[in-house]
Enzyme design. Structure first.
Site, PDB file in Angstrom:
ATOM      1  N   CYS A  36       0.758  -1.229  -0.075  1.00  0.00           N
ATOM      2  CA  CYS A  36       0.006   0.070   0.046  1.00  0.00           C
ATOM      3  C   CYS A  36       0.936   1.213   0.119  1.00  0.00           C
ATOM      4  O   CYS A  36       1.384   1.514   0.978  1.00  0.00           O
ATOM      5  CB  CYS A  36      -1.062   0.058   1.263  1.00  0.00           C
ATOM      6  SG  CYS A  36      -2.048   1.550   1.215  1.00  0.00           S
ATOM      7  N   CYS A  86      -0.582   4.007   2.279  1.00  0.00           N
ATOM      8  CA  CYS A  86      -0.314   3.822   3.621  1.00  0.00           C
ATOM      9  C   CYS A  86       1.232   4.112   3.988  1.00  0.00           C
ATOM     10  O   CYS A  86       1.583   4.662   5.136  1.00  0.00           O
ATOM     11  CB  CYS A  86      -0.449   2.358   4.072  1.00  0.00           C
ATOM     12  SG  CYS A  86      -2.110   1.875   3.584  1.00  0.00           S
ATOM     13  N   ASP A  87       2.118   3.792   3.188  1.00  0.00           N
ATOM     14  CA  ASP A  87       3.514   3.562   3.605  1.00  0.00           C
ATOM     15  C   ASP A  87       4.490   4.515   2.721  1.00  0.00           C
ATOM     16  O   ASP A  87       5.678   4.409   3.068  1.00  0.00           O
ATOM     17  CB  ASP A  87       4.040   2.097   3.568  1.00  0.00           C
ATOM     18  CG  ASP A  87       3.422   1.131   4.496  1.00  0.00           C
ATOM     19  OD1 ASP A  87       2.718   1.914   5.424  1.00  0.00           O
ATOM     20  OD2 ASP A  87       2.908  -0.118   4.266  1.00  0.00           O
TER      21      ASP A  87
END
Length: 325
Positions: free
Chosen positions: A137, A140-141
């Site tokens: 992701c 997300c990261d």
């Protein structure tokens, strides 16, 4: 202790952010509720190294965030059962949930929060360094890789969208594709080709992810035509070769789209009354922790209204006829 003789208002299957939020709201609605989870509470979030995009919490480990979800729900005395569910059977009067230990639970409503899973490369280092440089992701990261070099694996729309997103943050983005042409839409291909930070390595697959004490440091690559191998230095590997819903427990008759995601209405209810689907298993635009939690809230509130209406209807049907003379 659960009992086959008990009738639950709501049975929640799955203990990720969606399921735990559903449990929290169901308990606040004074519904007799049980949540069933076979593994670690929090789902995929629990094994994430760090979460920085959950509103109100600047940074927290995935494990700690999952534990906060769990403890908040338990503060309302949510019953959590560590068991595996093997089947969900819809009924006219109630729905049944069969457990692997042979017990069958009955409930007026069922909220299925089984989630989904990213397709994996299944190469050495992938599982070992998940959360330490390996991610599924970019939203997300990606923030952790500002000014660094990253590798994106995949050739479809999602891979290209994530590569473009990472190009805003990273110093350089390598896209690995096993063929000599991308599968992504033409417009995305044009954007990727025009981005100076993105370099596509054609006919190339990763065969091993390597790391040092700081995390991922390199990827061993293989040419799909010649078989030749070489090593590429990188700080992170983002894998986008597909995502599949965990739909094995979806009852027969529940509507799903062509990709296997469950189709629901705005209340997260399926085409079978009293059965709700939340989180990554549900057809939706984006998959984020906050959206999964919102699904859990929505489904629990909708289930509460459904159960109360069902009980009120039953009481009217069972009332002595003399009351209506």
């Amino acid at each position: 202790m659960v009992s086959e003789n008990e009738m639950y208002d709501v049975i929640i299957v799955g203990g990720g952010p969606a399921g735990l939020t559903a449990g929290l709201y169901a308990m606040r609605a004074a519904l007799k509720t049980v949540l069933i989870e076979k593994g670690l509470a929090g789902g995929q979030v629990a094994i994430s190294d760090s979460v920085e995009n959950y509103p109100g919490i600047e940074e927290i480990s995935g494990f700690d965030l999952s534990n906060k979800f769990l403890q908040h729900a338990k503060a309302y005395d949510l019953e959590v059962l560590h068991q595996e569910v093997v089947a969900i059977d819809p009924g006219l009067d109630c729905h049944s949930v069969q457990l692997a230990n042979g017990v069958t639970l009955r409930g007026h409503a069922v909220i299925l929060a089984a989630g989904g899973s990213p397709r994996k490369l299944n190469i050495p280092g992938e599982n070992e360094y998940y959360g330490k440089g390996v991610s599924y992701c970019a939203t997300c990261d990606g923030f952790f890789f500002r000014g660094k070099t990253v590798v994106v694996v995949g050739g479809g729309d999602t891979a290209m969208e994530e590569a473009l997103y990472l190009a805003k943050l990273a110093k350089h983005v390598y896209v690995l594709h096993r063929r000599d042409a991308l599968r992504a839409s033409r417009i995305l291909q044009q954007r990727v080709m025009a981005e100076c930070k993105i370099e596509i390595l054609w006919n190339t697959i990763p065969v091993e992810i390597k790391a040092d004490e700081h995390g991922v440091c390199a990827v061993q690559l293989q040419d799909t035509k010649t078989g030749e191998r070489r090593e590429l230095a990188t700080d992170g590997v983002f894998v986008f070769i597909g995502f599949f819903p965990n739909n094995q427990l979806v009852p027969a008759g529940v509507k799903m789209n062509g990709d296997g995601y469950v189709v629901t209405d705005e209340k997260c209810e399926t085409n079978i009354r009293g059965i709700y689907v939340v989180g990554d298993l549900r057809e939706k635009y984006a998959r984020q922790i906050v959206i999964a939690a919102a699904d859990g809230c929505t489904a629990a509130l909708a289930a509460a209204h459904y159960v109360e209406s069902k009980k009120a209807s039953s009481e009217v049907c069972e009332a002595p006829t003399g009351l209506f003379k």
